[in-house]
Write a protein that holds these residues in place. Structure first.
Motif, mmCIF file in Angstrom:
data_model
loop_
_atom_site.group_PDB
_atom_site.id
_atom_site.type_symbol
_atom_site.label_atom_id
_atom_site.label_comp_id
_atom_site.label_asym_id
_atom_site.label_seq_id
_atom_site.Cartn_x
_atom_site.Cartn_y
_atom_site.Cartn_z
ATOM 1 N N UNK A 113 0.865 -1.382 -0.014
ATOM 2 C CA UNK A 113 0.040 0.068 0.103
ATOM 3 C C UNK A 113 1.090 1.223 0.018
ATOM 4 N N UNK A 114 0.288 2.346 -0.600
ATOM 5 C CA UNK A 114 1.347 3.483 -0.600
ATOM 6 C C UNK A 114 1.181 4.243 0.983
ATOM 7 N N UNK A 115 2.374 4.928 1.181
ATOM 8 C CA UNK A 115 2.439 5.859 2.552
ATOM 9 C C UNK A 115 1.225 6.576 2.662
ATOM 10 N N UNK A 116 0.746 6.490 3.767
ATOM 11 C CA UNK A 116 -0.569 6.997 4.100
ATOM 12 C C UNK A 116 -0.300 8.561 4.813
ATOM 13 N N UNK A 117 -1.337 9.236 5.414
ATOM 14 C CA UNK A 117 -0.961 10.753 5.826
ATOM 15 C C UNK A 117 -0.027 10.475 7.292
ATOM 16 N N UNK A 118 0.702 11.500 7.199
ATOM 17 C CA UNK A 118 1.607 11.430 8.731
ATOM 18 C C UNK A 118 3.086 11.409 8.376
ATOM 19 N N UNK A 119 3.708 11.143 9.483
ATOM 20 C CA UNK A 119 5.201 11.332 9.356
ATOM 21 C C UNK A 119 5.792 9.713 9.210
ATOM 22 N N UNK A 120 6.692 9.607 8.167
ATOM 23 C CA UNK A 120 7.368 8.345 7.933
ATOM 24 C C UNK A 120 8.895 8.567 7.775
ATOM 25 N N UNK A 121 9.707 7.627 8.182
ATOM 26 C CA UNK A 121 10.969 7.467 7.936
ATOM 27 C C UNK A 121 11.279 6.650 6.971
ATOM 28 N N UNK A 122 12.092 7.054 6.059
ATOM 29 C CA UNK A 122 12.671 6.057 4.826
ATOM 30 C C UNK A 122 14.089 6.283 4.456
ATOM 31 N N UNK A 123 14.697 5.279 3.978
ATOM 32 C CA UNK A 123 16.085 5.336 3.852
ATOM 33 C C UNK A 123 16.466 6.562 3.093
ATOM 34 N N UNK A 124 17.723 7.278 3.367
ATOM 35 C CA UNK A 124 17.927 8.692 2.591
ATOM 36 C C UNK A 124 18.337 8.389 1.260
ATOM 37 N N UNK A 125 18.648 7.125 0.678
ATOM 38 C CA UNK A 125 18.820 7.017 -0.716
ATOM 39 C C UNK A 125 17.640 6.552 -1.491
ATOM 40 N N UNK A 126 16.402 6.558 -0.793
ATOM 41 C CA UNK A 126 15.068 6.210 -1.340
ATOM 42 C C UNK A 126 14.340 7.443 -1.608
ATOM 43 N N UNK A 127 13.233 7.579 -2.406
ATOM 44 C CA UNK A 127 12.344 8.701 -2.862
ATOM 45 C C UNK A 127 11.067 8.351 -2.395
ATOM 46 N N UNK A 128 10.302 9.173 -2.115
ATOM 47 C CA UNK A 128 8.952 9.359 -1.989
ATOM 48 C C UNK A 128 8.146 10.423 -3.164
ATOM 49 N N UNK A 129 7.285 9.960 -4.000
ATOM 50 C CA UNK A 129 6.614 10.754 -4.623
ATOM 51 C C UNK A 129 5.125 11.048 -4.034
ATOM 52 N N UNK A 130 4.740 12.111 -3.827
ATOM 53 C CA UNK A 130 3.309 12.382 -3.108
ATOM 54 C C UNK A 130 2.335 12.758 -4.230
ATOM 55 N N UNK A 131 1.265 12.252 -3.978
ATOM 56 C CA UNK A 131 0.146 12.339 -4.917
ATOM 57 C C UNK A 131 -1.290 12.670 -4.013
ATOM 58 N N UNK A 132 -1.963 13.689 -4.588
ATOM 59 C CA UNK A 132 -3.178 13.660 -4.083
ATOM 60 C C UNK A 132 -4.304 12.915 -4.429
ATOM 61 N N UNK A 133 -4.795 12.354 -3.278
ATOM 62 C CA UNK A 133 -5.761 10.990 -3.642
ATOM 63 C C UNK A 133 -7.209 11.628 -3.099
ATOM 64 N N UNK A 134 -7.534 12.735 -2.686
ATOM 65 C CA UNK A 134 -8.906 13.178 -2.786
ATOM 66 C C UNK A 134 -9.464 13.457 -4.128
ATOM 67 N N UNK A 135 -10.710 13.809 -3.961
ATOM 68 C CA UNK A 135 -11.413 14.156 -5.205
ATOM 69 C C UNK A 135 -10.781 15.530 -5.883
ATOM 70 N N UNK A 136 -10.652 15.473 -7.309
ATOM 71 C CA UNK A 136 -10.102 16.680 -7.858
ATOM 72 C C UNK A 136 -11.125 16.942 -8.993
ATOM 73 N N UNK A 137 -10.770 18.178 -9.476
ATOM 74 C CA UNK A 137 -11.669 18.763 -10.774
ATOM 75 C C UNK A 137 -10.657 19.258 -11.596
ATOM 76 N N UNK A 138 -11.119 18.954 -12.987
ATOM 77 C CA UNK A 138 -10.070 19.484 -14.135
ATOM 78 C C UNK A 138 -11.102 20.093 -15.118
ATOM 79 N N UNK A 139 -10.805 21.144 -15.881
ATOM 80 C CA UNK A 139 -11.540 21.802 -16.762
ATOM 81 C C UNK A 139 -11.216 21.489 -18.360
ATOM 82 N N UNK A 140 -11.906 21.503 -18.875
ATOM 83 C CA UNK A 140 -11.786 21.274 -20.408
ATOM 84 C C UNK A 140 -12.484 21.889 -21.106
ATOM 85 N N UNK A 141 -11.941 22.845 -22.309
ATOM 86 C CA UNK A 141 -12.623 23.618 -23.348
ATOM 87 C C UNK A 141 -12.343 22.916 -24.847
#
Length: 271
Positions: A50-78
């Motif tokens: 599972x992805x990392x959830x909300x809050x504080x996490x410790x990961x190895x310094x040579x690793x990386x975490x990509x953060x995504x917004x997972x709540x509902x979003x809106x996008x407009x298009x013409x």
């Protein structure tokens, strides 16, 4: 005293190194967000956990975490799309969506953080062109707005469901027709409305006339039945009853019995 700095310097360096390590390892994920872990020396993007959830996490310094917004979003298009008869239509729409939480790692690995531009918006454009192309400008302008919105939603959802994107709703904000087409449609709709109003007045007048005819026929039938039932004998009996009632009244009058043309009494009073 001269030896103290030589002892303290390695300790200070260790403390600084530890602070740097902790700062590089500490990750805070905000509300409505989730993190995808990338292990530099462990297979890259983590997709089986599972992805990392909300809050504080410790990961190895040579690793990386990509953060995504997972709540509902809106996008407009013409979009510029074509109607069934080839006319240019301006369609403004918006989509409510969110990435699928449980497969966020796969979304990052296969689609990247640009998934909205690479997957969602092209799917909306494709569905809109397909759906609008089945309708005339008049249908787009008036009666089919809700149907078009639902069809675009269903076709877009079919595309993005397998792309780790959850589509919640498509909203058609506006449909803009060429000015000349819009004016022609509005004139036609106005004429149709006036025609319906005229037909309504005709129907109302016809119903009122029918009502008058029925009432008149009823009165005529009643008079005919009454006339057929009034014989001379019945009229004489009613006349006698009326004479008796008048004779019994206290008003002054003179009753001449048997002096009328039909043999009924004549009543002479002061009026």
């Amino acid at each position: 005293m001269d030896r103290l700095p030589k002892i303290a310097l390695p300790a200070l360096a260790a403390v600084i190194f530890l602070i740097i390590i902790i700062s590089k390892s500490a990750i805070t994920i905000g509300s409505g967000e989730a993190g995808v872990l990338y292990r530099t020396f462990g297979g890259g993007v983590v997709t089986e956990e599972p992805p990392l959830g909300e809050g504080f996490h410790l990961v190895a310094p040579w690793n990386k975490v990509y953060i995504y917004e997972v709540r509902q979003q809106e996008v407009f298009e013409k979009m510029k799309v074509l109607s069934s008869n080839g006319l240019d239509i301006q369609l403004d729409a918006s989509a409510w969506f969110q990435p699928k939480y449980e497969v966020l790692g796969k979304l990052h690995q296969e689609k990247s953080e640009q998934y909205k531009d690479r997957i969602l918006l092209p799917a909306i454009r494709s569905a809109a062109r397909s759906v609008v192309g089945r309708y005339t400008p008049e249908q787009l302008y008036s009666s089919k707005r809700d149907a078009i919105q639902q069809e675009i939603f269903e076709e877009t959802k079919n595309i993005v469901d397998g792309q780790y994107i959850q589509l919640n709703e498509i909203l058609v904000r506006d449909v803009t027709l060429p000015a000349t087409i819009k004016e022609a449609i509005e004139r036609k709709l106005k004429q149709e409305q006036e025609s319906l109003e005229y037909e309504f007045r005709l129907v109302t007048a016809e119903k009122e006339a029918e009502k008058v005819r029925i009432e008149a026929q009823g009165k005529a039938d009643a008079n005919r039945i009454l006339s057929a039932s009034l014989t001379d004998k019945i009229l004489q009996d009613k006349g006698i009853d009326a004479t008796i009632k008048l004779a019994e009244s206290p008003n002054a009058k003179v009753v001449v019995v048997g002096s009328g043309d039909d043999g009924l009494p004549l009543i002479l009073g002061n009026n």
